[in-house]
Design a protein around this motif. Structure first.
Motif, PDB file in Angstrom:
ATOM      1  N   GLU A 103       0.836  -1.197   0.000  1.00 59.76           N
ATOM      2  CA  GLU A 103       0.000   0.000   0.000  1.00 59.76           C
ATOM      3  C   GLU A 103       0.876   1.254   0.000  1.00 59.76           C
ATOM      4  O   GLU A 103       1.734   1.417   0.855  1.00 59.76           O
ATOM      5  N   VAL A 104       0.636   2.118  -0.968  1.00 56.01           N
ATOM      6  CA  VAL A 104       1.271   3.429  -0.977  1.00 56.01           C
ATOM      7  C   VAL A 104       0.297   4.359  -0.249  1.00 56.01           C
ATOM      8  O   VAL A 104      -0.782   4.664  -0.755  1.00 56.01           O
ATOM      9  N   VAL A 105       0.671   4.756   0.949  1.00 56.82           N
ATOM     10  CA  VAL A 105      -0.195   5.609   1.765  1.00 56.82           C
ATOM     11  C   VAL A 105      -0.215   7.018   1.192  1.00 56.82           C
ATOM     12  O   VAL A 105      -1.265   7.631   1.079  1.00 56.82           O
ATOM     13  N   GLY A 106       0.962   7.530   0.821  1.00 56.00           N
ATOM     14  CA  GLY A 106       1.009   8.861   0.230  1.00 56.00           C
ATOM     15  C   GLY A 106       2.395   9.456   0.231  1.00 56.00           C
ATOM     16  O   GLY A 106       3.335   8.897   0.792  1.00 56.00           O
ATOM     17  N   VAL A 107       2.497  10.609  -0.414  1.00 55.72           N
ATOM     18  CA  VAL A 107       3.728  11.391  -0.456  1.00 55.72           C
ATOM     19  C   VAL A 107       3.451  12.664   0.330  1.00 55.72           C
ATOM     20  O   VAL A 107       2.419  13.311   0.132  1.00 55.72           O
ATOM     21  N   TYR A 108       4.390  13.022   1.207  1.00 57.57           N
ATOM     22  CA  TYR A 108       4.187  14.128   2.132  1.00 57.57           C
ATOM     23  C   TYR A 108       5.308  15.155   1.998  1.00 57.57           C
ATOM     24  O   TYR A 108       6.439  14.802   1.660  1.00 57.57           O
ATOM     25  N   PRO A 109       5.010  16.417   2.279  1.00 56.86           N
ATOM     26  CA  PRO A 109       5.978  17.497   2.051  1.00 56.86           C
ATOM     27  C   PRO A 109       7.094  17.599   3.085  1.00 56.86           C
ATOM     28  O   PRO A 109       8.049  18.337   2.879  1.00 56.86           O
ATOM     29  N   ASN A 110       6.968  16.866   4.183  1.00 61.65           N
ATOM     30  CA  ASN A 110       7.998  16.914   5.219  1.00 61.65           C
ATOM     31  C   ASN A 110       7.882  15.680   6.120  1.00 61.65           C
ATOM     32  O   ASN A 110       6.905  14.930   6.049  1.00 61.65           O
ATOM     33  N   TYR A 111       8.886  15.483   6.943  1.00 64.11           N
ATOM     34  CA  TYR A 111       8.930  14.306   7.806  1.00 64.11           C
ATOM     35  C   TYR A 111       7.782  14.282   8.813  1.00 64.11           C
ATOM     36  O   TYR A 111       7.203  13.228   9.076  1.00 64.11           O
ATOM     37  N   ALA A 112       7.455  15.427   9.377  1.00 64.04           N
ATOM     38  CA  ALA A 112       6.396  15.482  10.399  1.00 64.04           C
ATOM     39  C   ALA A 112       5.069  14.968   9.853  1.00 64.04           C
ATOM     40  O   ALA A 112       4.378  14.184  10.515  1.00 64.04           O
ATOM     41  N   GLU A 113       4.705  15.397   8.651  1.00 69.05           N
ATOM     42  CA  GLU A 113       3.449  14.934   8.044  1.00 69.05           C
ATOM     43  C   GLU A 113       3.515  13.451   7.700  1.00 69.05           C
ATOM     44  O   GLU A 113       2.549  12.710   7.882  1.00 69.05           O
ATOM     45  N   ALA A 114       4.658  13.008   7.205  1.00 67.30           N
ATOM     46  CA  ALA A 114       4.833  11.587   6.887  1.00 67.30           C
ATOM     47  C   ALA A 114       4.743  10.741   8.151  1.00 67.30           C
ATOM     48  O   ALA A 114       4.129   9.673   8.151  1.00 67.30           O
ATOM     49  N   HIS A 115       5.318  11.225   9.226  1.00 66.86           N
ATOM     50  CA  HIS A 115       5.296  10.485  10.488  1.00 66.86           C
ATOM     51  C   HIS A 115       3.869  10.340  11.013  1.00 66.86           C
ATOM     52  O   HIS A 115       3.489   9.280  11.524  1.00 66.86           O
ATOM     53  N   LYS A 116       3.057  11.378  10.868  1.00 74.29           N
ATOM     54  CA  LYS A 116       1.647  11.299  11.278  1.00 74.29           C
ATOM     55  C   LYS A 116       0.927  10.195  10.501  1.00 74.29           C
ATOM     56  O   LYS A 116       0.179   9.406  11.068  1.00 74.29           O
ATOM     57  N   ALA A 117       1.140  10.165   9.187  1.00 76.82           N
ATOM     58  CA  ALA A 117       0.498   9.151   8.339  1.00 76.82           C
ATOM     59  C   ALA A 117       1.010   7.759   8.695  1.00 76.82           C
ATOM     60  O   ALA A 117       0.225   6.809   8.796  1.00 76.82           O
TER      61      ALA A 117
END
Length: 80
Positions: free
Chosen positions: A31-45
């Motif tokens: 599963e590709v959850v998504g692409v995020y603009p920074n580490y903080a947003e990616a970590h939340k996902a």
């Protein structure tokens, strides 16, 4: 105002073939959850998906630092 450099991060996951490795059991089910603009947003996902699958020991999600692949000279770690 200076434009902040985009530090893309990819969150993906799936069921591992073996708990000691990082080989996915079935690439068609990754599963590709998504692409995020920074580490903080990616970590939340990542945290959200990891919590949803906590009962399956073989299920793992990962954060891939795409900005490091696109620009290896980038010298940033966990920039929010």
């Amino acid at each position: 105002m200076a434009e902040q450099k985009q530090l893309l991060h990819l969150v993906l996951g799936g069921e591992l073939a073996d708990l000691k490795g990082v080989t996915f059991r079935d690439l068609d089910k990754v599963e590709v959850v998504g692409v995020y603009p920074n580490y903080a947003e990616a970590h939340k996902a990542w945290q959200s998906k990891a919590q949803q699958t906590v009962d399956n020991a073989h299920m793992r999600y990962f954060i891939v630092h795409l900005h490091r692949l696109l620009d290896p000279e980038t010298d940033t770690t966990h920039v929010a």
